[in-house]
Design a protein around this motif. Structure first.
Motif, mmCIF file in Angstrom:
data_model
loop_
_atom_site.group_PDB
_atom_site.id
_atom_site.type_symbol
_atom_site.label_atom_id
_atom_site.label_comp_id
_atom_site.label_asym_id
_atom_site.label_seq_id
_atom_site.Cartn_x
_atom_site.Cartn_y
_atom_site.Cartn_z
ATOM 1 N N SER A 204 0.841 -1.195 0.000
ATOM 2 C CA SER A 204 0.000 0.000 0.000
ATOM 3 C C SER A 204 0.873 1.241 0.000
ATOM 4 C CB SER A 204 -0.906 0.009 1.225
ATOM 5 O OG SER A 204 -0.144 0.213 2.406
ATOM 6 N N VAL A 205 0.290 2.385 -0.329
ATOM 7 C CA VAL A 205 1.038 3.639 -0.329
ATOM 8 C C VAL A 205 1.577 3.923 1.065
ATOM 9 C CG1 VAL A 205 0.872 6.133 -0.684
ATOM 10 C CG2 VAL A 205 -0.226 4.566 -2.292
ATOM 11 N N GLU A 206 0.791 3.620 2.083
ATOM 12 C CA GLU A 206 1.244 3.825 3.462
ATOM 13 C C GLU A 206 2.453 2.939 3.770
ATOM 14 O OE1 GLU A 206 1.192 5.916 6.859
ATOM 15 O OE2 GLU A 206 -0.546 6.078 5.526
ATOM 16 N N GLN A 207 2.408 1.684 3.343
ATOM 17 C CA GLN A 207 3.531 0.771 3.570
ATOM 18 C C GLN A 207 4.773 1.218 2.809
ATOM 19 O OE1 GLN A 207 1.358 -2.754 2.305
ATOM 20 N NE2 GLN A 207 1.483 -3.626 4.377
ATOM 21 N N ILE A 208 4.584 1.692 1.597
ATOM 22 C CA ILE A 208 5.719 2.180 0.798
ATOM 23 C C ILE A 208 6.333 3.404 1.455
ATOM 24 C CG2 ILE A 208 6.358 3.251 -1.392
ATOM 25 C CD1 ILE A 208 4.351 1.385 -2.749
ATOM 26 N N ALA A 209 5.500 4.308 1.948
ATOM 27 C CA ALA A 209 6.004 5.501 2.619
ATOM 28 C C ALA A 209 6.901 5.131 3.790
ATOM 29 C CB ALA A 209 4.837 6.365 3.090
ATOM 30 N N SER A 210 6.483 4.125 4.570
ATOM 31 C CA SER A 210 7.289 3.669 5.698
ATOM 32 C C SER A 210 8.556 2.978 5.220
ATOM 33 C CB SER A 210 6.466 2.715 6.558
ATOM 34 O OG SER A 210 7.239 2.195 7.619
ATOM 35 N N ARG A 211 8.436 2.176 4.158
ATOM 36 C CA ARG A 211 9.581 1.411 3.644
ATOM 37 C C ARG A 211 10.680 2.319 3.119
ATOM 38 N NH1 ARG A 211 13.516 -0.016 2.070
ATOM 39 N NH2 ARG A 211 14.158 -1.855 0.895
ATOM 40 N N GLY B 118 11.173 5.529 4.057
ATOM 41 C CA GLY B 118 11.645 6.496 5.034
ATOM 42 C C GLY B 118 10.892 7.805 5.101
ATOM 43 N N PHE B 119 9.749 7.913 4.409
ATOM 44 C CA PHE B 119 8.950 9.126 4.515
ATOM 45 C C PHE B 119 8.008 9.101 5.717
ATOM 46 C CE2 PHE B 119 9.670 9.882 -0.197
ATOM 47 C CZ PHE B 119 10.479 10.986 0.023
ATOM 48 N N GLY B 120 7.838 7.942 6.317
ATOM 49 C CA GLY B 120 7.069 7.847 7.542
ATOM 50 C C GLY B 120 5.586 7.641 7.363
ATOM 51 N N ASN B 121 4.969 8.430 6.517
ATOM 52 C CA ASN B 121 3.525 8.291 6.307
ATOM 53 C C ASN B 121 3.169 8.663 4.880
ATOM 54 O OD1 ASN B 121 2.871 11.301 6.233
ATOM 55 N ND2 ASN B 121 3.782 11.130 8.275
ATOM 56 N N ALA B 122 1.960 8.273 4.474
ATOM 57 C CA ALA B 122 1.533 8.472 3.085
ATOM 58 C C ALA B 122 1.426 9.948 2.731
ATOM 59 C CB ALA B 122 0.193 7.767 2.853
ATOM 60 N N ALA B 123 1.025 10.777 3.687
ATOM 61 C CA ALA B 123 0.871 12.205 3.397
ATOM 62 C C ALA B 123 2.201 12.827 2.987
ATOM 63 C CB ALA B 123 0.291 12.928 4.609
ATOM 64 N N THR B 124 3.276 12.461 3.687
ATOM 65 C CA THR B 124 4.593 13.003 3.348
ATOM 66 C C THR B 124 5.049 12.488 1.985
ATOM 67 O OG1 THR B 124 5.169 13.108 5.690
ATOM 68 C CG2 THR B 124 6.981 13.215 4.120
ATOM 69 N N LEU B 125 4.803 11.211 1.705
ATOM 70 C CA LEU B 125 5.146 10.671 0.391
ATOM 71 C C LEU B 125 4.375 11.393 -0.704
ATOM 72 C CD1 LEU B 125 6.382 8.663 -1.587
ATOM 73 C CD2 LEU B 125 4.610 7.016 -0.940
ATOM 74 N N ARG B 126 3.081 11.603 -0.504
ATOM 75 C CA ARG B 126 2.286 12.298 -1.524
ATOM 76 C C ARG B 126 2.809 13.710 -1.752
ATOM 77 N NH1 ARG B 126 -2.179 9.182 0.640
ATOM 78 N NH2 ARG B 126 -2.504 10.731 2.296
ATOM 79 N N HIS B 127 3.196 14.377 -0.675
ATOM 80 C CA HIS B 127 3.720 15.746 -0.805
ATOM 81 C C HIS B 127 4.970 15.778 -1.684
ATOM 82 C CE1 HIS B 127 5.256 19.721 0.268
ATOM 83 N NE2 HIS B 127 6.395 19.145 0.590
ATOM 84 N N THR C 277 0.288 12.011 -8.264
ATOM 85 C CA THR C 277 0.172 11.336 -6.982
ATOM 86 C C THR C 277 0.737 9.923 -7.073
ATOM 87 O OG1 THR C 277 -2.020 10.397 -7.470
ATOM 88 C CG2 THR C 277 -1.946 12.631 -6.518
ATOM 89 N N PRO C 278 1.104 9.321 -5.935
ATOM 90 C CA PRO C 278 1.566 7.929 -5.978
ATOM 91 C C PRO C 278 0.526 6.989 -6.573
ATOM 92 C CG PRO C 278 2.133 8.921 -3.872
ATOM 93 C CD PRO C 278 1.256 9.906 -4.584
#
Length: 320
Positions: free
Chosen positions: A277-284, A286-295, A304-305
């Motif tokens: 998931s996007v949330e899992q990828i964000a953690s994997r 190093g962005f921590g959460n999906a919101a930071t990855l999307r930003h 968007t991802p």
């Protein structure tokens, strides 16, 4: 807009010409109620024109067609750095009298040779954007967008970017319904989300560095961990200040910018090749959460991802 003239030269790319024909050369169809144009393909010396893909063109019309054209389209060609001075002059004259001049991909070199990019925002294929900017330093080249309309000059990105640019002009001139109808007939979206930055492959581990190469490799294997400058400096056995200066000297960027780029590159790979998931990828990454990855994804890739995954995931995986 009634008259469309298309300029071809030796080495003309067939898809570049075909994409223009698909939008502007279509005959009237009652189901579409589409606008119809006087459409002419022309060249400096009418006759046989060498094509860029193993077959040639026969062009009957000369550049005088540009004298009455409302829209002038320039077809990209293989040897884009060398353009016929007669074509360049005719394009310049058409623009000076107010015609809209459109070029996508490497066709932008004709505009540059004609001085039509000076002071204007423009684009081209992402692979050639740096060279376009260097060749025509007065041009304001944006390598991230699919098209750019500045004054009466329309430029598009590579290949299919010419379709995006033409549909934008169709929408601007004849309305959203006409553009949507044209896109539906061509079986393409009337408007693509994001820019061409999302198509630029950013491979991981490609940064060249002298003394810091082992550190960069070490960091690339630990992107999911917090990496403040203090930690990186300690790993490199330097003070944070010395490390930051050495990092910029060797990589041309800051530790934070480099780290963000590596994390985005890994996120792209995981979006394309995993079911995380996007949330899992964000953690994997190093962005921590999906919101930071999307930003960061929106700022760097213009999309968007989720949209990136939908665009670039293999068809086999999508249907699985």
């Amino acid at each position: 807009m009634k008259n469309v003239a298309v300029v071809v030269q030796d080495g003309a790319e067939p898809f570049g010409l075909g994409s223009i024909c698909e939008v502007w050369a279509e005959p009237y169809h009652p189901d579409d109620d589409n606008p119809v144009f006087e459409f002419v393909v022309c060249t400096a010396e009418p006759g046989r024109i060498e094509g860029g893909s193993g077959f040639d063109l026969f062009v009957e019309h000369g550049l005088e067609a540009l004298e009455t054209a409302d829209l002038v389209c320039i077809v990209p060609k293989l040897d884009f750095r060398h353009n016929d001075p007669r074509a360049v002059a005719a394009v310049r004259q058409a623009a000076d009298r107010g015609a809209i001049v459109s070029a996508h991909c490497t066709g932008a070199w004709v505009l540059g040779d004609a001085g039509l990019l000076d002071g204007r925002e423009c684009t081209t294929h992402w692979r050639h954007a740096d060279e376009l900017a260097a060749t025509f330093p007065k041009a304001r080249v944006n390598p991230d967008v699919l098209y750019m309309f500045d004054g009466n000059i329309l430029t598009g990105a590579g290949a299919a970017g010419g379709i995006d640019a033409s549909l934008h002009l169709m929408r601007r001139t004849f309305g959203a319904r006409a553009a949507a109808t044209t896109a539906r007939r061509m079986v393409v979206p009337p408007h693509r989300d994001g820019g061409q930055a999302q198509f630029v492959r950013t491979p991981m581990g490609q940064t060249e560095a002298d003394t810091l190469a082992p550190l960069l490799a070490w960091v690339s294997e630990r992107l999911d961990e917090p990496m403040p400058v203090e930690r990186l400096a300690a790993e490199a056995h330097m003070s944070p200040r010395t490390f930051a200066r050495r990092f910029r000297d060797e990589t041309g960027t800051t530790p934070l910018q480099w780290l963000t780029g590596q994390r985005l590159a890994l996120a792209e790979e995981l979006l394309e090749n995993s079911s995380l998931s996007v949330e899992q990828i964000a953690s994997r990454v190093g962005f921590g959460n999906a919101a930071t990855l999307r930003h960061h994804f929106a700022a760097s890739r213009g999309t968007t991802p989720q949209a990136y995954r939908k665009t670039f995931t293999c068809l086999e995986e999508q249907s699985a």
